[in-house]
Design a protein around this motif. Structure first.
Motif, PDB file in Angstrom:
ATOM      1  N   UNK A   1       1.029  -0.727  -0.311  1.00  0.00           N
ATOM      2  CA  UNK A   1       0.345   0.310  -0.297  1.00  0.00           C
ATOM      3  C   UNK A   1       0.646   1.159   0.107  1.00  0.00           C
ATOM      4  N   UNK A   2       1.891   0.937   0.498  1.00  0.00           N
ATOM      5  CA  UNK A   2       2.473   2.063   0.678  1.00  0.00           C
ATOM      6  C   UNK A   2       3.387   3.062  -0.843  1.00  0.00           C
TER       7      UNK A   2
ATOM      8  N   UNK B   1      -5.317   3.510  -5.868  1.00  0.00           N
ATOM      9  CA  UNK B   1      -5.119   2.262  -5.001  1.00  0.00           C
ATOM     10  C   UNK B   1      -4.996   0.962  -4.325  1.00  0.00           C
ATOM     11  N   UNK B   2      -6.623   1.251  -3.490  1.00  0.00           N
ATOM     12  CA  UNK B   2      -7.721   0.523  -3.645  1.00  0.00           C
ATOM     13  C   UNK B   2      -7.918  -0.737  -4.743  1.00  0.00           C
TER      14      UNK B   2
ATOM     15  N   UNK C   1      -8.071   0.470   2.020  1.00  0.00           N
ATOM     16  CA  UNK C   1      -8.510   1.906   3.270  1.00  0.00           C
ATOM     17  C   UNK C   1      -8.384   2.070   4.243  1.00  0.00           C
ATOM     18  N   UNK C   2      -7.830   1.394   5.086  1.00  0.00           N
ATOM     19  CA  UNK C   2      -7.806   1.129   6.190  1.00  0.00           C
ATOM     20  C   UNK C   2      -6.759   2.716   6.283  1.00  0.00           C
ATOM     21  N   UNK C   3      -5.428   2.552   4.869  1.00  0.00           N
ATOM     22  CA  UNK C   3      -4.284   3.071   4.970  1.00  0.00           C
ATOM     23  C   UNK C   3      -4.140   4.278   4.292  1.00  0.00           C
TER      24      UNK C   3
ATOM     25  N   UNK D   1     -11.972   2.823   6.145  1.00  0.00           N
ATOM     26  CA  UNK D   1     -12.150   4.290   6.085  1.00  0.00           C
ATOM     27  C   UNK D   1     -12.501   4.917   7.455  1.00  0.00           C
ATOM     28  N   UNK D   2     -13.786   4.490   7.338  1.00  0.00           N
ATOM     29  CA  UNK D   2     -15.037   4.969   8.403  1.00  0.00           C
ATOM     30  C   UNK D   2     -14.330   3.520   9.372  1.00  0.00           C
ATOM     31  N   UNK D   3     -14.005   1.804   9.163  1.00  0.00           N
ATOM     32  CA  UNK D   3     -13.554   1.703  10.381  1.00  0.00           C
ATOM     33  C   UNK D   3     -12.713   1.757  11.173  1.00  0.00           C
TER      34      UNK D   3
END
Length: 266
Positions: free
Chosen positions: A126-127, A139-140, A213-215, A223-225
């Protein structure tokens, strides 16, 4: 086959079809009911309810999120990303797997590459994806695509290697050009295995999506989590987890239903 399976099979034979479906439904959902019951008991007993919200409260908040509609745009974004990543992985994975099985130079070229990227956790990329594509949908989608590619390639590759050679000889005797054989003979003959690879890829797609999405996102369920966890809204966080888990579950079940319809004619 276990003793329990034999007993259940014997019971099934003695019951009419409607009752058989009820029996299988009960056996399938009992583990979830037990886990939910233990979770409800543990919340506020062994674990503070502020940290581990009870499932009854989580269910209520899940309903509120859906009714209010706040979560809907994020679900739409996430489902689009899953679908886009899966479509790309299926399109490229099937062609790559069949090509590797039928054309030796293609296998030699891609085998080492796939072997190298297989053990790398896709979330670790992801980075790098952010550096190339920024934070957002691209990216996702890339992370979902990479995560889903391998099971589809492997199933397509293994199936294409075992295609009955008589089918290929028959097509050649009928004058079919060599370049058409993979598309018109090999891929149709490998459909059951390809469908299996896609079924394996669906839950992997949701895992990769949430990780990305967390990152690397300001939208989506991941993102919501993260947002709810950062502000201490753990009930809402659990509610989003339940939602995405349920969507992934029914996506797999719906796919399995469609797969049975397709495989019946292959």
């Amino acid at each position: 086959m276990s003793y329990a399976d034999l007993q259940l099979g014997a019971l099934e034979e003695t019951l009419p079809a409607p009752l058989q479906r009820v029996v299988w439904f009960v056996f399938e959902w009992i583990p979830l009911v037990i886990v939910a019951g233990f979770w409800e008991f543990a919340s506020g007993t062994f674990v503070p309810s502020t940290v581990l919200s009870p499932p009854s409260e989580v269910a209520f908040v899940t309903w509120e999120l859906l009714v209010a509609g706040d979560i809907i745009p994020h679900l739409q974004v996430s489902l689009f990303r899953v679908a886009a990543g899966l479509v790309l992985s299926i399109s490229i994975g099937v062609l790559l797997g069949v090509g590797m099985a039928r054309v030796k130079p293609v296998e030699n070229f891609f085998e080492v590459f796939l072997a190298l990227i297989y053990p790398i956790p896709k979330s670790a990329l992801v980075p790098l994806a952010i550096l190339w594509l920024g934070t957002g949908t691209e990216t996702s989608v890339l992370i979902v695509f990479l995560a889903c590619l391998l099971p589809i390639v492997l199933n397509s590759y293994n199936a294409a290697q075992t295609v009955d050679q008589n089918l290929i000889w028959s097509a050649q005797m009928m004058g079919m050009p060599s370049w058409q054989i993979p598309l018109k003979v090999v891929i149709p003959a490998t459909i059951p295995s390809i469908l299996t690879g896609i079924r394996q890829a669906i839950p992997i797609a949701f895992i990769a999506l949430v990780s990305a999405e967390l990152i690397a996102s300001n939208q989506g369920v991941g993102f919501e989590i993260l947002r709810y966890s950062q502000v201490g809204a753990y009930t809402e966080m659990f509610a989003v987890l339940v939602l995405i888990s349920a969507i992934a579950f029914f996506a797999v079940r719906g796919y399995e239903w469609g797969e049975r319809k397709v495989v019946r004619w292959t």
